[in-house]
Design an enzyme around this catalytic site. Structure first.
Site, mmCIF file in Angstrom:
data_model
loop_
_atom_site.group_PDB
_atom_site.id
_atom_site.type_symbol
_atom_site.label_atom_id
_atom_site.label_comp_id
_atom_site.label_asym_id
_atom_site.label_seq_id
_atom_site.Cartn_x
_atom_site.Cartn_y
_atom_site.Cartn_z
ATOM 1 N N LYS A 1 3.277 -15.489 3.332
ATOM 2 C CA LYS A 1 3.432 -16.434 2.087
ATOM 3 C C LYS A 1 4.800 -17.086 1.752
ATOM 4 O O LYS A 1 5.025 -16.617 0.987
ATOM 5 C CB LYS A 1 2.634 -15.727 1.474
ATOM 6 C CG LYS A 1 2.542 -16.910 -0.642
ATOM 7 C CD LYS A 1 0.522 -17.816 0.584
ATOM 8 C CE LYS A 1 1.009 -18.387 -1.096
ATOM 9 N NZ LYS A 1 0.167 -19.688 -1.209
ATOM 10 N N ASP B 1 -3.180 -18.107 2.466
ATOM 11 C CA ASP B 1 -4.643 -19.603 2.189
ATOM 12 C C ASP B 1 -5.177 -19.713 3.295
ATOM 13 O O ASP B 1 -6.379 -20.332 3.735
ATOM 14 C CB ASP B 1 -3.945 -19.870 0.987
ATOM 15 C CG ASP B 1 -2.670 -20.405 1.145
ATOM 16 O OD1 ASP B 1 -1.941 -20.443 1.636
ATOM 17 O OD2 ASP B 1 -2.800 -21.601 0.018
ATOM 18 N N ASP C 1 -10.985 -8.369 8.447
ATOM 19 C CA ASP C 1 -12.380 -7.978 7.914
ATOM 20 C C ASP C 1 -12.694 -9.218 7.905
ATOM 21 O O ASP C 1 -14.144 -9.606 7.943
ATOM 22 C CB ASP C 1 -12.556 -7.922 6.267
ATOM 23 C CG ASP C 1 -12.232 -6.101 6.459
ATOM 24 O OD1 ASP C 1 -12.282 -5.346 7.484
ATOM 25 O OD2 ASP C 1 -12.302 -5.180 5.403
ATOM 26 N N ASP D 1 -5.378 -6.974 4.885
ATOM 27 C CA ASP D 1 -6.723 -5.790 5.535
ATOM 28 C C ASP D 1 -7.505 -6.835 5.149
ATOM 29 O O ASP D 1 -8.517 -7.150 5.930
ATOM 30 C CB ASP D 1 -6.113 -5.029 4.255
ATOM 31 C CG ASP D 1 -7.014 -4.005 4.253
ATOM 32 O OD1 ASP D 1 -7.933 -4.111 4.679
ATOM 33 O OD2 ASP D 1 -7.223 -2.963 2.343
ATOM 34 N N TYR E 1 0.903 -1.155 0.078
ATOM 35 C CA TYR E 1 -0.009 0.390 -0.321
ATOM 36 C C TYR E 1 0.472 1.456 -0.439
ATOM 37 O O TYR E 1 0.349 2.239 -0.598
ATOM 38 C CB TYR E 1 -1.207 0.135 1.227
ATOM 39 C CG TYR E 1 -1.654 -1.088 1.350
ATOM 40 C CD1 TYR E 1 -2.448 -1.537 -0.262
ATOM 41 C CD2 TYR E 1 -2.801 -1.142 1.678
ATOM 42 C CE1 TYR E 1 -3.366 -2.895 0.235
ATOM 43 C CE2 TYR E 1 -3.949 -2.700 2.138
ATOM 44 C CZ TYR E 1 -4.373 -2.726 0.837
ATOM 45 O OH TYR E 1 -4.973 -3.986 1.034
#
Length: 363
Positions: free
Chosen positions: A193, A225, A253, A249, A143
């Site tokens: 990851k 994952d 959620d 992020d 970001y």
């Protein structure tokens, strides 16, 4: 004690939920002997409308002069992606986090006892309980990386976003996670990851080094994952989950939804010095703005986090959380958490009930 708080009321339902949170702050001050001085700060779409940009000059300086920042919600279709970057609310959010050094985003995902039936997972999963803390790195990664957009000879337009992390950035967020785990159930799950990404391999190596410094804290590596799957299979297995910006992020959620409603969940963004920034995780919901329908509980619980992490007033934080739980246990619901056939109450009534309960519990 007297505390200075910067109020960013924001857009949509932001002013409504902040208004109820201020009532709660003042009620706690009244019963516990604290006073609060508020400084109004423009940020987001309302700032764009007022001064032409979402992050007005001097915003960070005004916030730094305070002990904490309370943010309602910003954004909305009116200030969408077709607007210049300096007019978009999301640009302001990224900027204030960076300027205030708020590298750690804390998002508790707690299934409150009275809301167990709202959990979308299996009953037996909900009955085991959900109480985890997502710790998201907030000022690095993709970001904040270099962005490119360019024309290729044979593939048309191409875009690229650079993800980069330094050892220092990883270590400071990792250390924050381990310290939080010591105050909870002493378990850290680090999400990456590493089977694909070089940044994740560096992340994992730094986290392993940190884990050796905290032998009293259980540690595990979890691929992103697999973490996404485990959050909907058995979220109760997690205590503190720490990860980089983009993964955090998304996963935070996801974690929020297993608790039944994003209208109940607070967050804190903190650094190594004051002020911290406290806000609900929900958006500005312009479709219900001004209708007295918004759920103020997430913002009120953000105030509890403010008491706990910025003011170091654990008893006051507990008082706010207990008042919220008691009101919910009494069957009071705003429209977002009311079941079919239940009578819902408005934003102001929910705030009033929580304030009344704070007074009652403090007697």
């Amino acid at each position: 004690m007297n505390y200075k708080i910067a109020l960013i009321r924001g857009d949509g339902i932001g002013p409504e939920v902040v208004g109820e949170a201020v009532k709660v702050l003042n009620t706690v001050g009244e019963v516990c002997g604290h006073t609060f001085a508020y400084t109004e700060v423009l940020l987001g779409g309302c700032a764009t409308d007022a001064v032409g940009k979402s992050y007005p000059d001097g915003t960070a300086e005004t916030c730094r002069a305070c002990d904490a920042v309370l943010l309602g919600a910003v954004g909305g279709p009116k200030w969408g992606s077709d607007k210049p970057a300096e007019q978009r609310p999301e640009t302001a959010l990224l900027a204030i986090r960076k300027d205030l050094g708020l590298y750690a985003n804390l998002r508790p995902a707690v299934l409150r006892p009275a809301m167990a039936e709202a959990c979308p997972l299996k009953k037996e999963t909900a009955e085991r309980g959900i109480d985890l803390m997502m710790v998201r790195e907030l000022t690095g990664g993709i970001y904040f990386g270099q962005r490119e957009k360019y024309e290729t000879e044979d593939r048309g337009m191409e875009a690229a976003d650079r993800m980069a992390y330094s050892e220092k950035e990883i270590e400071r967020i990792g250390r924050r996670a381990f310290e939080l785990a010591r105050l909870r159930r002493s378990k850290v799950s680090s999400v990456d990851k590493a089977n694909v990404l070089e940044t994740s391999r560096l992340w994992r190596s730094v986290m392993h080094r940190l884990a050796e410094e905290y032998p009293d804290v259980s540690y595990e590596d979890v691929l992103v994952d697999n973490c996404a799957m485990q959050l909907v299979r058995d979220p109760g297995q997690f205590d503190v989950v720490v990860t980089e910006n983009m993964f955090g992020d998304i996963l935070s959620d996801e974690a929020s939804m297993v608790t039944g409603s994003i209208g109940l969940l607070p967050s804190a963004s903190i650094g190594d010095a004051a002020p911290g920034l406290y806000e609900p995780i929900h958006g500005s919901a312009p479709d219900i703005a001004g209708q007295n329908k918004a759920n103020p509980i997430a913002t009120i619980l953000s105030v509890a986090m403010m008491f706990r992490y910025s003011f170091h007033l654990a008893a006051e934080a507990d008082l706010v959380e207990q008042a919220v739980d008691s009101v919910l246990a009494g069957g009071w619901r705003t429209p977002d958490i009311a079941k079919a056939g239940e009578t819902a109450i408005g934003t102001v009534k929910m705030g009033d009930l929580i304030c009344e309960k704070i007074r009652e519990l403090h007697k």
